[in-house]
Write a protein that holds these residues in place. Structure first.
Motif, PDB file in Angstrom:
ATOM      1  N   TYR A 162      43.533  30.440  29.321  1.00  0.00           N
ATOM      2  CA  TYR A 162      42.081  30.347  29.129  1.00  0.00           C
ATOM      3  C   TYR A 162      41.550  31.558  28.358  1.00  0.00           C
ATOM      4  O   TYR A 162      40.785  31.410  27.393  1.00  0.00           O
ATOM      5  CB  TYR A 162      41.382  30.227  30.487  1.00  0.00           C
ATOM      6  N   LEU A 163      41.964  32.751  28.772  1.00  0.00           N
ATOM      7  CA  LEU A 163      41.433  33.971  28.142  1.00  0.00           C
ATOM      8  C   LEU A 163      41.796  34.028  26.659  1.00  0.00           C
ATOM      9  O   LEU A 163      41.078  34.614  25.855  1.00  0.00           O
ATOM     10  CB  LEU A 163      41.954  35.219  28.866  1.00  0.00           C
TER      11      LEU A 163
ATOM     12  N   ARG B 171      36.905  30.951  26.084  1.00  0.00           N
ATOM     13  CA  ARG B 171      36.468  32.255  26.582  1.00  0.00           C
ATOM     14  C   ARG B 171      35.584  32.918  25.532  1.00  0.00           C
ATOM     15  O   ARG B 171      36.018  33.179  24.402  1.00  0.00           O
ATOM     16  CB  ARG B 171      37.671  33.148  26.864  1.00  0.00           C
TER      17      ARG B 171
ATOM     18  N   ARG C 289      47.358  29.884  33.959  1.00  0.00           N
ATOM     19  CA  ARG C 289      46.161  29.150  33.543  1.00  0.00           C
ATOM     20  C   ARG C 289      45.054  30.090  33.078  1.00  0.00           C
ATOM     21  O   ARG C 289      44.344  29.816  32.123  1.00  0.00           O
ATOM     22  CB  ARG C 289      45.650  28.278  34.695  1.00  0.00           C
ATOM     23  N   VAL C 290      44.913  31.204  33.793  1.00  0.00           N
ATOM     24  CA  VAL C 290      43.888  32.177  33.407  1.00  0.00           C
ATOM     25  C   VAL C 290      44.244  32.792  32.050  1.00  0.00           C
ATOM     26  O   VAL C 290      43.385  32.923  31.167  1.00  0.00           O
ATOM     27  CB  VAL C 290      43.722  33.262  34.491  1.00  0.00           C
TER      28      VAL C 290
END
Lengths: 230, 230
Positions: B205-206, B211, B201-202
């Motif tokens: 997102y990044l 972001r 998930r991170v």
């Protein structure tokens, strides 16, 4: 733990062109797969954000972004938002020791972030502090008090009132001329200070040896040259 | 709410000759009529305090005073201590909105206190920050991680790990030479950063538009002249 599919999206409010403290909230929302709208990055979002800061929402107005709207609840202060989200989305330990421990680490991280920010953006310089920051913070607290009174959180004394007493007492000691000029604008805080000071347990404490005197090694130091001119 | 008569005294740890942040805890203990020992003001109290800071207690070592020992629990960070005491001694609203609201106000008050402190005691100056504060804070976080690992609070990821990722990423951006020199001393944090960054998930997102990039308007700004020399 909240079911992501079952909830209305959170509304995150933060400055639209920087990561800043808001990023710490975004990372938690993203890792939790929690639906959210990054309000200030939508059309008219900035003006919605400024209205909430100006106190046009219900409940406690945030002092500054980031803040998170969750239904009717508005939560501000980065670490406080994470305390809230951590519990709801399984991003924090559940037992007391772990929950408080995670929050303690987060607050230490926030101290570090504030110092990193200060490297290029110091706000503690003397004249700026008395001319801008004291009026801004005390004005905010006075506004909260006049809305919520007789205490900061409503009908009953909380630890926040004790801290407000100490802040007013400390500023009186450190910046007497500035505080004298502020007096009319902080009539509510002044009355709160007096009321807290007169509470039996507080009064007994202040008269005891347990209370240390203000001095020039603490947070509130009386250096007349840092105060407003006469 | 705890019955005062039924409990072992709290142990408060704070610098013995100033009011400082410790005073905000003392006021709450006094108003609650909660028995406590002001440890650093007793014989050998200072050395007991320094041992706990050095990590010779059980659980999470505090980064700095004040901290409060309540039985086996050690709680640090002023606002966190008040969150804990407020709940136990009826000095905070009980419902979620009020409890979070009081804590939000308290954190705003702590920001103000930190600024008041900065007037005479700035710690954010460039060289001092990279030479002293980065090693001190990252050294502390590395110590916590090596004790608790694989995540900051133990076996599971919490919001604190997400914040650690962001701090390491931000410092890499702002102070690349300093961080390169720190690399061996923060091997655990570096691995944690990489692990968080790779979480699905991170990572998604990044890579997304959500972001924002680091830039020179945020907290972590790349001004090469503030970094260590080559």
């Amino acid at each position: 733990v909240v079911q992501a599919g079952a909830m209305k999206p959170y509304e995150l409010y933060y400055w639209p062109s920087i990561q800043g403290r808001g990023e710490l909230v975004r990372l938690a929302l993203e890792e939790a797969a929690a639906p959210y709208v990054d309000v200030a990055r939508t059309p008219r979002g900035m003006s919605a954000m400024m209205k909430l800061i100006a106190g046009h929402g219900s409940g406690l107005a945030p002092f500054a972004p980031p803040f998170l709207k969750a239904g009717a609840l508005v939560v501000a202060q980065t670490a406080n938002i994470l305390l809230y989200l951590g519990e709801r989305h399984g991003l924090a330990p559940k037992a007391d020791a772990g929950r408080l421990g995670a929050h303690q680490l987060q607050l230490t991280a926030m101290d570090f972030v504030a110092e990193a920010h200060d490297v290029h953006h110091p706000v503690g310089a003397g004249l700026y502090f008395v001319g801008e920051r004291i009026p801004k913070f005390l004005g905010y607290f006075e506004g909260v008090l006049s809305k919520n009174g007789p205490f900061m959180m409503g009908p009953r004394l909380t630890y926040v009132d004790l801290t407000m007493f100490q802040i007013v007492a400390g500023l009186d000691y450190a910046f007497p001329r500035t505080m004298k000029r502020m007096n009319r604008k902080i009539a509510g805080l002044r009355a709160l200070h007096d009321r807290v000071k007169a509470r039996p347990r507080v009064a007994r404490y202040l008269a005891s040896e347990r209370r240390l005197a203000f001095n020039e090694h603490g947070i509130f130091r009386h250096y007349p040259e840092l105060d407003l001119a006469r």
